[in-house]
Enzyme design. Structure first.
Site: not given
Ligand SMILES: [Co+2]
Ligand SMILES: [Co+2]
Ligand SMILES: [Co+2]
Ligand SMILES: [Co+2]
Ligand SMILES: [Co+2]
Ligand SMILES: [Co+2]
Ligand SMILES: [Co+2]
Ligand SMILES: [Co+2]
Lengths: 434, 434, 434, 434
Positions: D98, D101
């Site tokens: 993501h 992240d």
């Protein structure tokens, strides 16, 4: 005054109000010869209302409170003030807390204890000043990473010792603040995998720990009740205090069934595959009913959602079992409930409690009427009336034998005919009250 | 020979066979110093295999068996012959039955008893003739409408008496046939609604009944084990023998925890929210492990599907806990399993058992290897090694006190550091064996 | 008059009655400009009330009805008379049936059809004689063993053909009796194991079958609605009409989303992991809402318990979504509910329905008040009010692009601030009405 | 080299190794004409392995990683280096991430985009340097409080716009890094309570959003697949992408069923009441199968535990359906799995992946053997063989009519006889391969 709740006036009973008020909860209403407030014994819970930040497994803080993150003593004291402002608005007679909720953890056990006592002093002042009383205190033995594998049941004896010190301090402060109960909640007293777990050993550790708590309680003169709050799972895969029946077995195993009672939570009952009223009725039958956490789970969610109660018929059945058992003694109705993480405003927090208190007031009042009316109980007595026959009673006497009964049954040509259980008619009867 | 199973030869161990055979179950293979057959102690169950007609709540009989409906003594005897033909093909060392499975109910208790004994005579002959032995007998106290509100826990004392007579007769016949255990299964010992139920009274009735069974067993010299088979629900909403922990509490309540053990069914464990291995491990920890029903539920179905086991890793974990506890004594591996209602043919019945026996053989063999290898147990011992320290052991001694431990912990400045629980690495280790 | 219900007089609305009566259901009360009876459109169901014998997976018949087993035309006609006596007592405006409920199956399709028509003639007479009307008819395509592997989705094309003939006959008779809907319930249109199932092929078979039903309906001039009743599982492991969303996808797949609607059952919603009101709201949003089966599951049982509704707040939320969607057109409130197997008496059957009708009357009345009050809807509109802005609406226009929106958002420095979702306050609001 | 994983050498295939190694996963082994690595297409997931701190709802961080809390670009880059060290040890050909992240969120959309691109540059270098490829990228539209009420389905259009900008940026960076897919996961595209939700409007918003993503993808020349990952609930009570069947209906509703496919997670399948293999088989039947997240839930936990797979038979059935459907094209086997919060060490993280890769290798190899052997498929074909008859096929033709089929069935006196479904025998057959 912290100002945080300034816009909200103290709630009063006003059935016709359109704004914030109790529409059903009239604390002074007499029900079965007792004030409604004294039946219900409401308590607000510190952790969800003043510490929880609105996080869930997929997102962080949503709430904005002036006392967050409360990791200094100053902020913690500001939180104390906000909490007591809130208690005053609500008019709840009790509150509950964990050590972890009220003081930032210190660098050592000694510092943590010192901080606990300092915050407790401030709380004591506010309590003396017309504030609510303490329904129960408890120790948070699950948030710190040292407890990741349990507290009393940890494979590391130092964690056991650390937990003992923490519970000692919490019990002391609960005693000092006049707490009416002390709760043990076993969040991580369980396991994640059997593969690394010595079940028998951990159960022994837990039994010993519990015995020491009871012994200590008596020694310091704490008159409150020691309570275990059953929960089957979450955060761990399996918890040793799974449900009321399991806790009863644990207590019998260490001979504490007359010393320790249960604090039953609606949501935990459901997670364990029981109705809330089942857990209460069973605790009454086993003689270990203590107190309740009146917060529900969402029926479609498989985790502990800790929502405020909102279904009057459900709540009625719970209070019916409580009243059948004689009502609360040291226990009460604690809202171990959290507002949804999208409920951002001070009014959300207040009105969630107010709505729940109304729901409980309706439930208890209905339950009392049902009990006084006696039709439900009369039907129950009738159903078992055959057991009043002398020959029936004799079968339950210690001297009765299987073959004795068998021979008599055979000789008598017994052929019992079933009678209706009348479940729907009884359910209809309940619906007259709710 | 009834002819029904004629097309299927007795099964033998033949790992390379393509047709009907055991590919893994070699009864004579030595594992941990004992024959595999003596470890597993397989039993076939009469009810699902010879009585169940393939019905479900939305449809009736699908199976066509020449002995159906077995409502006469002639058909019942024909069924006995078919069952023993089947046992011979399977080579299972044991079987199990309810009274209701083997004889049509009579018009009176006396006639029912008489019929039970007549069928048992025929069974005794077949057993003497190289047939399997009896793992356990039990009474069906749930199918007849007289038991619709329970047997021992019925509101009508005449039903209690009727049930007592029936259990007496079944225990007698189990004793006579050399049964190694006697099982009590509480299908309707529970409730449909709390509204018409006196929980405390019913628990007392159940305790008395159980005590009489135990007293009678000793009096007639039955050396087998009395077993309770926990099940949380279905057919009723709630059953008193919910799970192992609940049964333990019930036994402690009436002082029978050394007299009665549990027969644990995989599917019932799952319905109660536990893993099968949890229930076994807990029963071992509490000293009440007896026997198992090795039949699984479908993980997506909320009722008791009673399917044959087919997952070797799952079965391995169960046998691992059984072997850790010392293995079966009087207990065994009963298949309380039914083929699916679409599995119409004799071969379906035989091969379902054969496949399950292979799965169990693989599971037990893997579990034994894992235990002999000791790596898993070594990891477990290491994890708790701190408790071998004298100061740690002292904390579990009766004389230890909460404040004593607390003061020492505080003085020592205890700050325990967690160590890895290594769950995934242990799971990998298990996967080396399955 | 069969005499079976003789002791029970026709029920009337009498809020102060202590005996059998409606305490809340006043059919003529005007709510939102319509009679309560015309809002609710109650229907009694033939199968549970007149055919089900009280069996469950662990026990057989508990009910004693003079028309059992109704395997002859004489008994079947006696059952018709009893049913219409019952309908008269209840005053329900509608009923529902399966072919299987009203006639013993014949030796051939032709004989079954003939019997169906003969019983329908008798029913037609009773209906003409002031009896209730037909809410819907349906075919039982699951009880006979020929359907054990499904009807339209059977691997055997002859079963598909048999099912087609049966549905044709049932649709004909439903049309003739003036039925307002025709229901397809896919009890076994699903699978027990994927291992023997061709999922794509079975979905195609089901789609074709459904298309032919729709085409036939139009050809014979049947003006009623074709309904599918979603159910996720039970009796099979998986059913193709899992829930409303799944049925919508199936209908879209065969282009029937404007031809077929759903009959939503509370218990099936719960089995599928949804609330009842969710399924109704979703069906409304997707344009396929048709009718409801108002029977609940026990929240602690994992199977379809088909109990009568008894929780007013729950029922209120369901009717609220129905009224928000405009209320029933051809649909209604069917009680696909069965009394508990211990509820043996005629009064149990009658009062279960009466209590349920009262609960529904309370629920619908409360829902209507809530809708007329508009506070809940006003809050909902406010929450989405931002979407009325032209720039917001433009984002939903077909010409809008991801990067166009992205660039504008970035240029505007958008930093949206969340506002409270007010869940508890809205729940409190609902509690003012129930 | 960050040093964090220094003690662990790159893993190689070595079936006899006792230490860290693949015991089953030989990437170069040829199976059905393709390298095992090319069948399985393993991906490691950034979020659980490098961002998750070990918290659960009752406790905070347990892991100690030198890059925590990664809230600066320096720490984020240190985390990139650690992740690529880890990927190298594992030898997995892919990874997933993501935006959230890999970069700390900026103060504005522009800054967030800039940071995303800077981290992506560093990742691109490491990827070029023999690192793994990108299986998919995705946007985190659920952690920030702005998304508390959803992203595309938010009541506030500014949140919709913010989400659009975020997805645009993530899709751009996924395209630039050569991602083979782009995933949309709807964590909060759903609701907490129907009381404040406009279901139809939110479904429309979601449909529009999805259409714009597809249009943009084509415009920028992204050749990868757009995937939706169904999940029924958690964190919200209900999510619109409930399961495969629901997503199919949503796609049909906005005409995207040929543009968007599904990424199916084992744990989400189970939460929705399905087996993993069901969801895969259904997606294949509906033509929307894309990729998998191979992480399981604990069968006794009602929330998403995201554990590494460890049961070979279960995994085999999943890969069997994948291979039956032709295997992965752009999809792969992503481990959206997290180690338990007690698994503290670098070795735990590495070995959890290694064990899972071995389990998958065993599963896929067994599935391939089963498919090549063809016995299971032959049995399936046989079961439906009747549908090859011309008269049977004709029933599925568009011209067939219900009454035409009915008349022929009746005239022919059809009386179909069921044949065994052979479920247990087929399950035994599977057990020969696992
Ligand atoms: Co809770
Ligand atoms: Co609680
Ligand atoms: Co069972
Ligand atoms: Co069993
Ligand atoms: Co149903
Ligand atoms: Co229904
Ligand atoms: Co997940
Ligand atoms: Co995932």
């Amino acid at each position: 005054m912290t100002g945080y709740f300034d816009a909200i006036p103290p709630l009063t009973f006003d059935p016709d109000a359109d704004g914030p008020a109790f529409r059903h909860y009239d604390p002074d209403r007499m029900v079965m010869g007792k004030r409604l407030a004294d039946h219900l014994r409401f308590a607000a819970a510190w952790w969800h209302s003043f510490c929880w930040e609105g996080g869930d497994p997929f997102g962080g803080r949503t709430f904005e409170r002036p006392w967050f993150p409360a990791d200094t003593m100053d902020l913690a004291e500001r939180r104390v003030d906000a909490a007591f402002d809130f208690f005053r608005i609500l008019g709840a007679p009790f509150f509950c807390f964990h050590d972890h909720d009220i003081r930032p953890e210190g660098a050592s056990l000694a510092e943590s204890r010192d901080r606990l006592n300092r915050v407790a002093d401030r709380m004591g002042e506010r309590m003396a000043d017309g504030g609510p009383r303490l329904l129960w205190g408890t120790a948070n033995l699950f948030s710190n990473r040292r407890y990741m594998a349990g507290a009393a049941t940890n494979p590391d004896p130092d964690v056991f010792a650390h937990a003992a010190a923490t519970v000692r301090d919490c019990l002391d402060v609960t005693h000092r603040l006049g707490g009416e109960n002390y709760v043990l909640w076993g969040g991580r007293e369980g396991y994640e995998t059997l593969l690394n777990t010595d079940l028998g050993r951990e159960l022994d550790q837990m039994g010993r720990f519990l015995s020491m708590v009871v012994e200590y309680k008596h020694r310091i003169g704490f008159k409150g009740t020691i309570l275990i709050e059953p929960k089957p799972q979450e955060p761990t895969k399996h918890q040793y205090d799974f449900d009321v029946a399991t806790v009863y077995g644990l207590l019998k195993r260490c001979g504490l069934e007359t010393e320790v009672k249960v604090n039953i939570e609606q949501g935990h009952a459901i997670l364990a595959g029981h109705s809330f009223e089942h857990e209460i009725a069973l605790a009454n039958a086993l003689g270990i009913f203590g107190s309740i956490d009146m917060n529900r789970n969402d029926p479609q969610s498989g985790w502990d959602t800790d929502q405020f109660p909102n279904n009057v018929p459900d709540v009625t059945l719970a209070y019916y079992e409580i009243l059948r058992g004689g009502g609360f003694t040291t226990g009460g109705t604690n809202f171990d409930a959290k507002i949804r993480r999208q409920s951002l405003d001070p009014a959300d927090l207040v009105m969630a409690h107010a709505g729940a208190m109304d729901v409980c007031a309706r439930g208890l009042t209905a339950a009392a009427a049902m009990l006084e009316d006696d039709r439900l109980e009369a039907a129950r007595r009738d159903r078992y009336a055959g057991w009043d026959r002398p020959d029936a009673r004799a079968m339950l006497d210690p001297g009765a034998t299987l073959d004795g009964i068998a021979d008599r049954a055979s000789a008598a040509g017994l052929d019992p005919h079933p009678v209706s259980g009348r479940q729907e008619i009884l359910e209809n009867l309940v619906n007259r009250y709710v």
